[in-house]
Design a protein around this motif. Structure first.
Motif, short mmCIF file in Angstrom:
data_model
loop_
_atom_site.label_atom_id
_atom_site.label_comp_id
_atom_site.label_asym_id
_atom_site.label_seq_id
_atom_site.Cartn_x
_atom_site.Cartn_y
_atom_site.Cartn_z
N GLN A 283 0.81 -1.21 0.00
CA GLN A 283 0.00 0.00 0.00
C GLN A 283 0.85 1.27 0.00
N LYS A 284 2.13 1.13 0.31
CA LYS A 284 3.02 2.29 0.37
C LYS A 284 3.71 2.56 -0.97
N VAL A 285 3.55 1.66 -1.94
CA VAL A 285 4.26 1.76 -3.22
C VAL A 285 3.41 2.49 -4.25
N SER A 286 4.02 3.46 -4.92
CA SER A 286 3.32 4.17 -6.00
C SER A 286 4.22 4.27 -7.22
N PHE A 287 3.61 4.29 -8.40
CA PHE A 287 4.33 4.36 -9.67
C PHE A 287 3.91 5.63 -10.40
N SER A 288 4.90 6.34 -10.96
CA SER A 288 4.61 7.58 -11.68
C SER A 288 5.48 7.67 -12.92
#
Length: 283
Positions: A244-249
């Motif tokens: 839940q802490k991982v984001s992709f941009s």
């Protein structure tokens, strides 16, 4: 009906929070009573957020929403044994020196930039310089322990930095990790990760086994769609809380700019990553 479901959800969260709090107290009391070697020193690294240590191990042993305090307790005992065997409690100047002088350091494309305004340590990885095949070629199988030991030192340095922020009264929620995906040879990286998965997975599991719950967020920036194939390999090794802490941009997200305080701070962090040269170009 919607309000009723929302109320049930909030009640379930409260119950889960109560269960977690009770489990933390149970484990803390048991360990304080037994006082195994290294326990109080480990807590001092987390002070004043000492319960974070126990919560991290509880989260790592949670399955299908159920807590397993006995398993978390054993993980902490195993961590204390590891810390003694690897001299993890060495003074900070010695730890920092040992990291920078280690043979593995030249192959490790990670660095710490300046802390975020809230005191959170900021780690930057220049992913294009991560050459898994070369690391495992230059460190044959009988030397993989050296690679794992170095990774343990790096994780310990993250704990020490975070602990220093806690003790300074900073409102940090955990370390910020940034993975810069520019110019990565994805075919090579994915092939290497697959070919050496046994060792790669041991590295990831080592960090989660002995240094859980240190991080607040993971930003994967300048990320092409291909990065999701790598994430597909890594994801099963992580907990739901970590996922839940991982984001992709595709670029630099506003959330990262906000976390670091300004676009200039982001630029300085990226410059820090640029200083991590490819192993083949190191003196």
């Amino acid at each position: 009906a919607t309000k009723c479901e929302a109320a049930k959800c909030e009640a379930a969260k409260a119950d889960g929070s109560d269960d977690m709090s009770a489990a933390v107290v149970t484990i803390r009391n048991s360990l304080d009573a037994a006082n195994p070697p290294g326990w109080k020193r480990l807590l001092r690294h987390f002070y004043p957020d000492e319960k974070r240590c126990i919560i991290g191990h509880l989260q790592e042993t949670t399955y299908a929403g159920k807590l397993y305090p006995e398993a978390a307790h054993q993980r902490i005992l195993d961590t204390l044994v590891y810390r003694k065997e690897h001299d993890s409690n060495r003074p900070w100047p010695k730890l920092a020196s040992d990291i920078e002088s280690a043979r593995c350091r030249d192959y490790w494309p990670f660095a710490f930039a300046a802390n975020a305004p809230d005191g959170s340590p900021v780690e930057i990885c220049r992913l294009k310089n991560l050459d898994i095949s070369r690391i495992l070629s230059d460190f044959p199988e009988d030397e993989h322990a050296e690679v794992l030991h170095f990774f343990g030192l790096w994780c310990e340095s993250c704990l020490r930095r975070l602990g220093a922020s806690f003790r300074a009264g900073a409102p940090t929620k955990g370390s910020i990790h940034v993975w810069d995906c520019r110019d990565v040879s994805w075919l090579t990286l994915l092939s290497d990760a697959n070919s050496h998965w046994h060792t790669v997975s041991r590295v990831f599991l080592l960090g989660q086994s002995h240094w859980p719950n240190l991080s607040s967020s993971y930003y994967v920036i300048y990320a092409p769609y291909t990065v999701h194939y790598l994430w597909k390999l890594i994801k099963p090794l992580t907990t739901e809380q970590t996922q839940q802490k991982v984001s992709f941009s595709k670029g630099v997200p506003d959330a990262l700019v906000e976390a670091l305080g300004s676009e200039d701070a982001v630029a300085r962090m990226l410059e820090c990553g640029e200083s991590l040269r490819e192993p083949s170009k190191r003196a």
